[in-house]
Write an enzyme that holds these catalytic residues in place. Structure first.
Site, PDB file in Angstrom:
ATOM      1  N   HIS A 172       0.879  -1.258   0.246  1.00  0.00           N
ATOM      2  CA  HIS A 172      -0.023  -0.294  -0.344  1.00  0.00           C
ATOM      3  C   HIS A 172       0.876   0.934  -0.247  1.00  0.00           C
ATOM      4  O   HIS A 172       0.442   1.971   0.294  1.00  0.00           O
ATOM      5  CB  HIS A 172      -1.141   0.264   1.184  1.00  0.00           C
ATOM      6  CG  HIS A 172      -2.448  -1.134   1.111  1.00  0.00           C
ATOM      7  ND1 HIS A 172      -2.899  -1.387   0.178  1.00  0.00           N
ATOM      8  CD2 HIS A 172      -1.808  -2.102   1.995  1.00  0.00           C
ATOM      9  CE1 HIS A 172      -3.352  -2.198   0.362  1.00  0.00           C
ATOM     10  NE2 HIS A 172      -3.242  -2.321   1.814  1.00  0.00           N
ATOM     11  N   ASP A 208      -2.035 -10.802  -2.463  1.00  0.00           N
ATOM     12  CA  ASP A 208      -2.685 -10.534  -1.390  1.00  0.00           C
ATOM     13  C   ASP A 208      -4.042 -10.144  -1.513  1.00  0.00           C
ATOM     14  O   ASP A 208      -4.740  -9.784  -2.591  1.00  0.00           O
ATOM     15  CB  ASP A 208      -1.825  -9.104  -0.858  1.00  0.00           C
ATOM     16  CG  ASP A 208      -2.903  -8.306   0.264  1.00  0.00           C
ATOM     17  OD1 ASP A 208      -1.752  -8.960   1.321  1.00  0.00           O
ATOM     18  OD2 ASP A 208      -3.268  -7.975   0.867  1.00  0.00           O
ATOM     19  N   HIS A 210      -6.058  -7.476  -0.513  1.00  0.00           N
ATOM     20  CA  HIS A 210      -6.461  -6.471  -0.796  1.00  0.00           C
ATOM     21  C   HIS A 210      -5.424  -5.848  -2.655  1.00  0.00           C
ATOM     22  O   HIS A 210      -4.458  -6.693  -2.065  1.00  0.00           O
ATOM     23  CB  HIS A 210      -5.889  -4.398   0.050  1.00  0.00           C
ATOM     24  CG  HIS A 210      -6.336  -5.149   1.606  1.00  0.00           C
ATOM     25  ND1 HIS A 210      -6.433  -6.518   2.244  1.00  0.00           N
ATOM     26  CD2 HIS A 210      -8.002  -4.708   1.834  1.00  0.00           C
ATOM     27  CE1 HIS A 210      -6.945  -6.375   3.420  1.00  0.00           C
ATOM     28  NE2 HIS A 210      -7.419  -5.749   3.741  1.00  0.00           N
ATOM     29  N   ASP A 297      -4.791 -13.074   3.545  1.00  0.00           N
ATOM     30  CA  ASP A 297      -5.996 -12.111   4.098  1.00  0.00           C
ATOM     31  C   ASP A 297      -7.052 -13.044   2.873  1.00  0.00           C
ATOM     32  O   ASP A 297      -8.544 -12.501   3.510  1.00  0.00           O
ATOM     33  CB  ASP A 297      -6.072 -11.265   4.027  1.00  0.00           C
ATOM     34  CG  ASP A 297      -4.576 -10.437   3.270  1.00  0.00           C
ATOM     35  OD1 ASP A 297      -4.116 -10.461   2.468  1.00  0.00           O
ATOM     36  OD2 ASP A 297      -4.467  -8.893   3.398  1.00  0.00           O
TER      37      ASP A 297
HETATM   38  C1  SP5 Z   1      -0.864  -4.987   3.684  1.00  0.00           C
HETATM   39  C2  SP5 Z   1      -2.297  -4.844   4.358  1.00  0.00           C
HETATM   40  O1  SP5 Z   1      -2.992  -6.088   4.441  1.00  0.00           O
HETATM   41  N1  SP5 Z   1      -2.927  -3.987   4.427  1.00  0.00           N
HETATM   42  C3  SP5 Z   1      -4.869  -4.207   4.479  1.00  0.00           C
HETATM   43  C4  SP5 Z   1      -5.323  -2.729   5.026  1.00  0.00           C
HETATM   44  C5  SP5 Z   1      -6.286  -3.111   5.614  1.00  0.00           C
HETATM   45  N2  SP5 Z   1      -6.345  -1.724   6.385  1.00  0.00           N
HETATM   46  C6  SP5 Z   1      -7.973  -1.256   6.713  1.00  0.00           C
HETATM   47  C7  SP5 Z   1      -9.088  -1.948   7.320  1.00  0.00           C
HETATM   48  C8  SP5 Z   1      -9.919  -2.379   7.420  1.00  0.00           C
HETATM   49  C9  SP5 Z   1     -10.842  -3.466   8.496  1.00  0.00           C
HETATM   50  N3  SP5 Z   1     -12.475  -3.581   8.525  1.00  0.00           N
HETATM   51  C10 SP5 Z   1     -12.254  -4.226   9.549  1.00  0.00           C
HETATM   52  C11 SP5 Z   1     -13.999  -4.645   9.293  1.00  0.00           C
HETATM   53  C12 SP5 Z   1     -14.549  -6.356   9.846  1.00  0.00           C
HETATM   54  N4  SP5 Z   1     -15.333  -6.446   9.502  1.00  0.00           N
HETATM   55 ZN    ZN Z   2      -3.812  -7.317   2.528  1.00  0.00          ZN
END
Ligand code: SP5
Ligand code: ZN
Length: 373
Positions: A172, A208, A210, A297
């Protein structure tokens, strides 16, 4: 396969993050890397080494020196400014609409790095869920050295593949921005180093959950680095503002960026179809090395993901990526379901080596990828 690891990540000892303004237990914790290290050690087939220092040059080849200065000084500034916080998180971000109606270069001319630490975090940061603590900078530098040492093993050490157990993750982080638990873009720094050292094209395959907005941004106009990513559609998942199919690159980089966004609930079959498309796209351009941004993830039980993958599919994904016949620099990104992380990494890496995968007798973890409740 050799594993590169350093305990310097332990100083990035995150306990909490904020989710829509509320303090919640952190996802990107030190235990993640320790679990993966422990399971790969127990396998016996993954000799482990520490990274060597590579200095600033490979970092500033892809990042703004101002970002490096900010990350190096942010925590001491929090202390000096007497800000009573366990971690640094942004106060205010320069939302693009703040400059609406002003001339096109207003952002470049008017937005300057403030002095207040919370403002500086807003200037350099993407989001409020990437806490920065006393040991973050040293840990982030360590993760870069892990990635560059994995590059060395593949370019100079004759290895077909190497795995860098990077923590914190990187994809990111953009040229002038940290965020999403990422500070320096380990994969982008590795890809850049490979292009410089070989003079050849490189591909980044980002698996990943994301979208790797930072990797996309860094190489957006580059004709020598092809970025291919399979991820959750940004309509519903972080980073929300990039990762759509119509983002294909510009200038020299036109056609070099491929985003494959998937729907919630994506299955093993959905995922393998996307992997095949990604691999065909990588195979369509020359190049001897692929950098893999490896996240778990995508796993069915991940606390922040919404795909339905099982451990077996990681072995198959590793196998299909290896079937490209390119050397692989495999770098850890996300993955937050701690009970499965080690086994998922072991499955992927054994697949990439063409070795079968037999589950280790890990307490509470069953062979099908299901966690015994
Ligand atoms: C490297 C990587 O995987 N970074 C991920 C960053 C995500 N950041 C936002 C997380 C939002 C979490 N939302 C939780 C929802 C639970 N239902
Ligand atoms: Zn991620």
């Amino acid at each position: 396969m050799q594993v590169v690891y350093t305990p310097s990540h332990l100083g990035h000892d995150i306990t909490h993050e904020t989710f829509m303004g509320v303090l919640v237990p952190a996802n990107e914790v030190a235990e993640r890397a320790e679990i993966i290290r422990g399971v790969l050690d127990a396998d016996g087939g993954f000799p482990r080494r520490e990274p060597t220092e590579h200095g600033d040059a490979p970092i500033t080849a892809v990042h703004d020196p101002g970002l490096v200065r900010f990350l190096a000084s942010a925590w001491s500034e929090v202390s000096r400014q007497g800000i009573p916080r366990a971690f640094l998180s942004a106060d205010t971000y320069p939302n693009r609409s703040m400059f609406e109606g002003m001339s096109d270069d207003a952002v470049g001319r008017l937005v300057r790095e403030p002095e207040f630490a919370g403002g500086r975090a807003g200037f350099w940061g993407l989001d409020s869920a990437a806490p920065l603590v006393a040991g973050t900078y040293v840990a982030a530098r360590g993760a870069v050295d892990v990635a560059l040492t994995a590059v060395d093993l593949v370019l100079d050490g004759g290895a077909t593949a190497a795995y860098g157990l990077c923590r914190p993750p990187g994809h990111h982080a953009a040229r002038s921005m940290y965020g999403g638990y990422c500070f320096f873009n380990n994969a982008a720094i590795a890809a850049q180093a490979i292009t410089e050292r070989t003079g050849e094209r490189v591909a980044i395959l980002d698996v990943d959950f994301h979208h790797g907005n930072g990797s996309q941004q860094i190489f957006w106009r580059r004709g020598d680095v092809r970025y291919v990513s399979i991820h959750a559609h940004p309509d519903r998942q972080y980073p929300y503002f990039l990762g759509r199919e119509d983002e294909t690159g510009e200038g020299e980089g036109a056609g070099e960026n491929l985003n494959i966004p998937l729907a919630a609930g994506a299955t093993n079959d959905d995922y393998l179809a996307a992997v095949d498309l990604a691999c065909e796209t990588i195979a369509a351009a020359p190049g001897a090395v692929v950098v893999v941004s490896l996240g778990f993830d995508t796993y069915g039980l991940d606390p922040i993901g919404d795909f339905a993958l099982t451990t077996d599919v990681y072995h198959e994904v590793g196998r299909r990526v290896a079937a490209l016949g390119r050397r692989m620099v495999i770098l850890q990104e996300g993955g937050y379901h701690r009970p499965s992380l080690g086994e998922n990494a072991r499955a992927w890496l054994r697949g990439a080596e063409g070795r079968p995968f037999e589950p280790l007798p890990v307490a509470g973890f069953g062979p099908s990828g299901a966690v015994a409740e």
